[in-house]
Design an enzyme around this catalytic site. Structure first.
Site, PDB file in Angstrom:
ATOM      1  N   GLU A  49       0.769  -1.171  -0.060  1.00  0.00           N
ATOM      2  CA  GLU A  49       0.075  -0.047   0.021  1.00  0.00           C
ATOM      3  C   GLU A  49       0.732   1.397  -0.040  1.00  0.00           C
ATOM      4  O   GLU A  49       2.051   1.173   0.658  1.00  0.00           O
ATOM      5  CB  GLU A  49      -1.092  -0.076   1.271  1.00  0.00           C
ATOM      6  CG  GLU A  49      -1.900  -1.076   1.082  1.00  0.00           C
ATOM      7  CD  GLU A  49      -3.111  -0.937   2.300  1.00  0.00           C
ATOM      8  OE1 GLU A  49      -2.593  -0.252   3.005  1.00  0.00           O
ATOM      9  OE2 GLU A  49      -3.864  -1.959   2.233  1.00  0.00           O
ATOM     10  N   HIS A  59      -8.123   1.034   1.782  1.00  0.00           N
ATOM     11  CA  HIS A  59      -8.053   0.872   3.032  1.00  0.00           C
ATOM     12  C   HIS A  59      -9.125   2.142   3.733  1.00  0.00           C
ATOM     13  O   HIS A  59      -8.630   2.849   4.572  1.00  0.00           O
ATOM     14  CB  HIS A  59      -6.660   1.203   3.473  1.00  0.00           C
ATOM     15  CG  HIS A  59      -6.229   0.611   4.829  1.00  0.00           C
ATOM     16  ND1 HIS A  59      -5.035  -0.003   4.916  1.00  0.00           N
ATOM     17  CD2 HIS A  59      -7.068   0.262   5.798  1.00  0.00           C
ATOM     18  CE1 HIS A  59      -5.013  -0.451   5.999  1.00  0.00           C
ATOM     19  NE2 HIS A  59      -6.226  -0.376   6.683  1.00  0.00           N
TER      20      HIS A  59
END
Length: 525
Positions: free
Chosen positions: A260, A278
């Protein structure tokens, strides 16, 4: 006045709470690692979200740091072993965004069940593909929870409200808790074979990494739908893409990815795949809640010693902390003493308190005993992982309270079971503050357990102390303190000596060869 740094963007209420509780606070966000290292030495507390990386190097520079508070659940960005080694408490806020994350998992479950994102894109593109998007109902389907903790429990509750059947895999889920939650506890293989939907709610550890591996995905029911709002790395993403392409997995939704920000993924563009960036904890309510909670927890710790939601020591309310902390110091030293003396032979541990100690919260005290005891097996042990290390080794741990008051106003006893029977050590607090050993293996002896020490069992006979002193002195070892106890005159005696230099193996063998010596052990506290 404790000084706190807020290094990630956080709701303004956090800084307000710190100031109201008596802490000085600076809000300095967006700093690089080197910039953080340059400034962190001035602070007692560090409040973070997910951006700041609290590495070993940062902790080494944090000479005054006492607590790191993560506003949120995940602490992948904190080196907890390094923090523990430096005596820094690491806290998170596991409940502030639990409902938000659970609701996001439920939302994604609906999304993959009814193909909502694709149907929306198709409709807004001017198409009317009603027959293309044939979904499935959630009612009467089986939901498999991998992880049945706080968030998993909320998801289970919502799923039961949707009339789903819920099965759960979680090594720490007790049968009683499963009944209370209304779920069926199963093995991982059984969950994979039975679940129509699978949601993950577990931290990322060595044990859970790729828990949905290629092999695990092959064991799932054909047509399963998978949702992950927990941690990236729990699913083999390449294997998941193959399973989606083959049709074995009917749909998947990920809010988290192994890398990420996930600007590229083999899953992007795959039919029946839904992704979000997220967002599990991203609601206005959750952001405010975790900011408030982390500020309250850190301020309590810095101002009064209260420990809430700590990941490397037992929780302790601000009210009870001043009373319990001296007992925790005593407990850790008693655990370290008996652990060094009995080592791998221990199969059970009993922690007993009497007198004033019997009125206290025993969990931190037992945690401290185990931390001292398990230090024999691991140099990274702390009061959080010590109970797990004890469980892994099959140790039976018991807590016993006695209302009676004996020779001491307060007493803590640690008893271990070995192949040769039970052995115990006991200690008290002098002036309600100073830890002191008062009994070792049935022999009365008063000693401070500090620094380097020698434990010697010998026959009580004239001249022994002189011979011992000469032997140590001849090797350049200075004796700091000398503590002696014996069962009876002429019987077995116990010596505990504090020494200023390390006593290495050749000298230990020489001491052991002195007439009347039965056992010699070098100790360190």
């Amino acid at each position: 006045m404790p000084k706190v740094l807020i290094s990630d963007k956080m709701d303004p209420k956090a800084a307000q709470i710190f100031r109201e509780r008596g802490c000085q606070v600076d809000e300095i966000t967006g700093k690089t690692r080197d910039e953080l290292i340059a400034m962190i030495g001035d602070y007692d507390g560090l409040a973070i979200r997910s951006s700041t990386k609290v590495t070993k190097e940062v902790l080494a520079a944090a000479t005054n740091l006492k607590v790191v508070g993560r506003a949120g659940i995940g602490v992948d960005n904190v080196d907890i072993p390094a923090a523990s080694a430096r005596g820094v408490v690491v806290m998170n806020t596991p409940f502030g965004n639990s409902i938000t994350t659970a609701e996001h998992a439920i939302a994604l479950m609906f999304a993959v069940a009814r193909q909502l994102p694709e149907a929306d894109a198709s409709t807004q593109a001017g198409k009317w593909e009603k027959n293309r998007f044939m979904g499935v109902e959630l009612t009467a389907k089986t939901l498999g929870l991998i992880g049945a903790g706080n968030i998993g429990g909320i998801v289970a509750d919502r799923a039961l409200g949707l009339k789903m059947k819920v099965v759960a895999y979680d090594p720490f889920l007790t049968p009683e808790r499963a009944v209370e939650m209304g779920v069926e506890k199963v093995t991982l293989d059984e969950l994979l074979a039975r679940a129509d939907f699978i949601t993950l709610h577990t931290p990322l550890t060595d044990a859970t990494r790729n828990i949905l591996s290629r092999e695990a995905l092959a064991k799932t029911k054909k047509g399963v739908r998978i949702v992950n709002c927990a941690r990236g790395g729990l699913i083999d993403e390449a294997a998941l893409k193959d399973a989606l392409d083959s049709g074995h997995v009917a749909g998947a939704a990920l809010d988290v990815f192994a890398e990420e920000p996930a600007t590229a993924s083999p899953l992007f563009g795959t039919p029946n795949f839904v992704s979000t960036p997220h967002l599990g904890a991203s609601t206005s309510e959750a952001q405010v809640n975790v900011a408030i909670q982390v500020a309250e927890q850190m301020a309590d710790f810095l101002m009064s010693g209260g420990v809430t939601n700590a990941l490397n020591m037992p929780s302790l309310s601000a009210e009870e902390a001043p009373r319990v902390k001296p007992y925790m110091a005593l407990a850790e030293r008693l655990g370290a003493l008996i652990g060094q003396l009995e080592g791998a032979e221990i199969s059970a541990v009993a922690v007993e308190v009497e007198g004033a100690a019997a009125e206290l919260n025993m969990k931190p005290i037992t945690g401290a005993v185990l931390a001292g005891l398990m230090g024999v097996y691991s140099d990274t042990v702390n009061m959080v992982n010590a109970p797990f290390l004890a469980r892994e080794r099959g140790l039976d741990v018991r807590e016993v309270r006695h209302d009676r008051e004996g020779d001491y106003h307060t007493l803590l006893r640690v008893t271990v079971t070995t192949s040769e029977g039970t052995r115990s050590v006991a200690g008290t607090l002098f002036g309600n503050a100073a830890p002191r050993l008062v009994e070792i293996f049935g022999v009365k002896v008063e000693a401070d357990l500090v620094g380097r020490m020698l434990y010697i069992v010998n026959e009580d006979a004239p001249g022994f102390i002189g011979r011992l002193g000469s032997t140590l002195g001849g090797a350049g070892i200075n004796i700091g303190t000398f503590h002696l106890g014996r069962r009876e005159a002429g019987g077995e005696a116990v010596l505990l000596l504090s020494v200023d230099q390390p006593v290495e193996e050749p000298l230990l063998s020489e001491v052991c060869s002195l007439p009347g010596v039965k056992r010699v052990k070098a100790l360190k506290f």
